[in-house]
Design an enzyme around this catalytic site. Structure first.
Site, PDB file in Angstrom:
ATOM      1  N   HIS A  89      25.081 -15.809 105.481  1.00  0.00           N
ATOM      2  CA  HIS A  89      25.619 -14.506 105.627  1.00  0.00           C
ATOM      3  C   HIS A  89      26.417 -14.477 104.024  1.00  0.00           C
ATOM      4  O   HIS A  89      27.346 -15.325 103.807  1.00  0.00           O
ATOM      5  CB  HIS A  89      26.540 -14.176 106.564  1.00  0.00           C
ATOM      6  CG  HIS A  89      27.055 -12.963 106.564  1.00  0.00           C
ATOM      7  ND1 HIS A  89      26.509 -12.057 107.651  1.00  0.00           N
ATOM      8  CD2 HIS A  89      28.325 -12.446 106.083  1.00  0.00           C
ATOM      9  CE1 HIS A  89      27.319 -10.918 107.427  1.00  0.00           C
ATOM     10  NE2 HIS A  89      28.254 -11.075 106.408  1.00  0.00           N
ATOM     11  N   CYS A  90      25.917 -13.406 103.254  1.00  0.00           N
ATOM     12  CA  CYS A  90      26.589 -13.193 102.158  1.00  0.00           C
ATOM     13  C   CYS A  90      27.609 -12.216 102.072  1.00  0.00           C
ATOM     14  O   CYS A  90      27.415 -11.109 102.531  1.00  0.00           O
ATOM     15  CB  CYS A  90      25.494 -12.983 100.951  1.00  0.00           C
ATOM     16  SG  CYS A  90      25.891 -12.853  99.151  1.00  0.00           S
ATOM     17  N   VAL A  91      28.732 -12.534 101.500  1.00  0.00           N
ATOM     18  CA  VAL A  91      29.888 -11.718 101.524  1.00  0.00           C
ATOM     19  C   VAL A  91      29.911 -10.541 100.477  1.00  0.00           C
ATOM     20  O   VAL A  91      29.872  -9.595 100.685  1.00  0.00           O
ATOM     21  CB  VAL A  91      31.265 -12.364 101.378  1.00  0.00           C
ATOM     22  CG1 VAL A  91      32.534 -11.516 101.253  1.00  0.00           C
ATOM     23  CG2 VAL A  91      31.480 -13.477 102.379  1.00  0.00           C
TER      24      VAL A  91
END
Length: 287
Positions: free
Chosen positions: A155-157
């Site tokens: 999951h990429c911020v």
């Protein structure tokens, strides 16, 4: 002092909720950084050089064309493709027809999938206890998104989204074009950065000079950091693995998803090599 498992799980959930709440803030931050760079390169330096004539104007025009192609044509297009493309959700009522984990070809008994009465202890079926549903191989649950994602990488911020099967190509291209753009800007602003430490007088206001200095430092930092991530993801694509699967791959003698380097790249970027570096897929790849 030891904390209970319940307390730690609750704290992790709060952290995941906070990440989900970042949302548009991170998108605005990315656009803000791009805006600072655009102001420093186009409005402050090379846009003005176009009116000077001669070789300087030709150089400035070449830089501006490359800059706009990379930023607006590829980088932002790749970025928003990652943001708005679903990474891959498990189809509703999905049921495996064979034992995917063991590689057995015999169909699974349909009685194992009656309603929600699925035996999560059955070793033949991967089961997500949070989603209360069976899940395909290479599928993982994302605590931030609150669902299972197909071939989840992480999951990429920065993109406010999971990176999975359907948007991994866009994420890779986002890294690739970010590296090219930051390297280009670092090189073209380097003479202005060096001039800061010389005795010669520099044209421009203190505000424009500070913006140029900041843009150079930002792009140099991003170029160096993104280069490491890009090299890592090139190796991941070449081996047909994900960030989550790296440890699992190290513990296995032969990675069962490795199809060979060419097919591994085709699985991510599509069959038509002319479209590998374009944020999109051909109709043939979508079939």
């Amino acid at each position: 002092m030891h904390r209970s498992g319940t307390t730690m799980a609750w704290n992790v959930f709060k952290f995941c909720t906070a990440l989900r709440g970042l949302g548009s803030i991170m998108i605005l931050l990315v656009l803000g950084v791009v805006g600072v760079i655009y102001y420093a390169v186009v409005l402050t330096n090379y846009g003005l050089a176009l009116s000077q004539g001669g070789f300087d104007s030709i150089t400035a025009l070449t830089i501006l064309i490359l800059f706009h192609l990379l930023v607006t044509g590829m980088l932002l297009r790749s970025y928003f493709s990652v943001v708005f493309t679903d990474p891959g959700v498990v189809p509703l009522n999905w049921r495996p027809s064979t034992d995917e984990e063991r590689g057995e070809s015999d169909p699974l008994n349909s009685l194992e999938f009656v309603g929600l009465q699925i035996d999560s202890s059955n070793p033949r079926i991967r089961f997500c206890r949070k989603c209360n549903q069976p899940k395909p191989s290479r599928c993982h649950h994302c605590s931030v998104c609150g669902r299972c994602v197909l071939k989840m990488d992480h999951h990429c911020v920065w993109v406010v989204n999971c990176v999975g099967a359907l948007n991994y190509k866009y994420f890779f291209l986002f890294l690739f074009y970010t590296f090219l753009e930051t390297t280009l800007v670092t090189l073209v602003l380097m003479p202005h950065f060096i001039a800061f430490f010389s005795d010669e007088e520099m044209p421009g206001t203190p505000g424009t000079l500070a913006t140029t200095f900041l843009a150079f430092v930002l792009n140099l930092a991003f170029a160096l950091s993104v280069m490491g991530f890009l090299i890592m993801h090139i190796s991941l694509v070449a081996g047909n693995t994900t960030t989550i699967e790296v440890y699992e791959k190290k513990t296995s003698t032969k990675w069962r998803y490795d199809l060979g380097r060419k097919k591994n790249f085709e699985q991510v970027f599509g069959m038509n090599k002319r479209y590998w570096f374009i944020p999109g897929y051909t109709e043939e790849d979508l079939r």
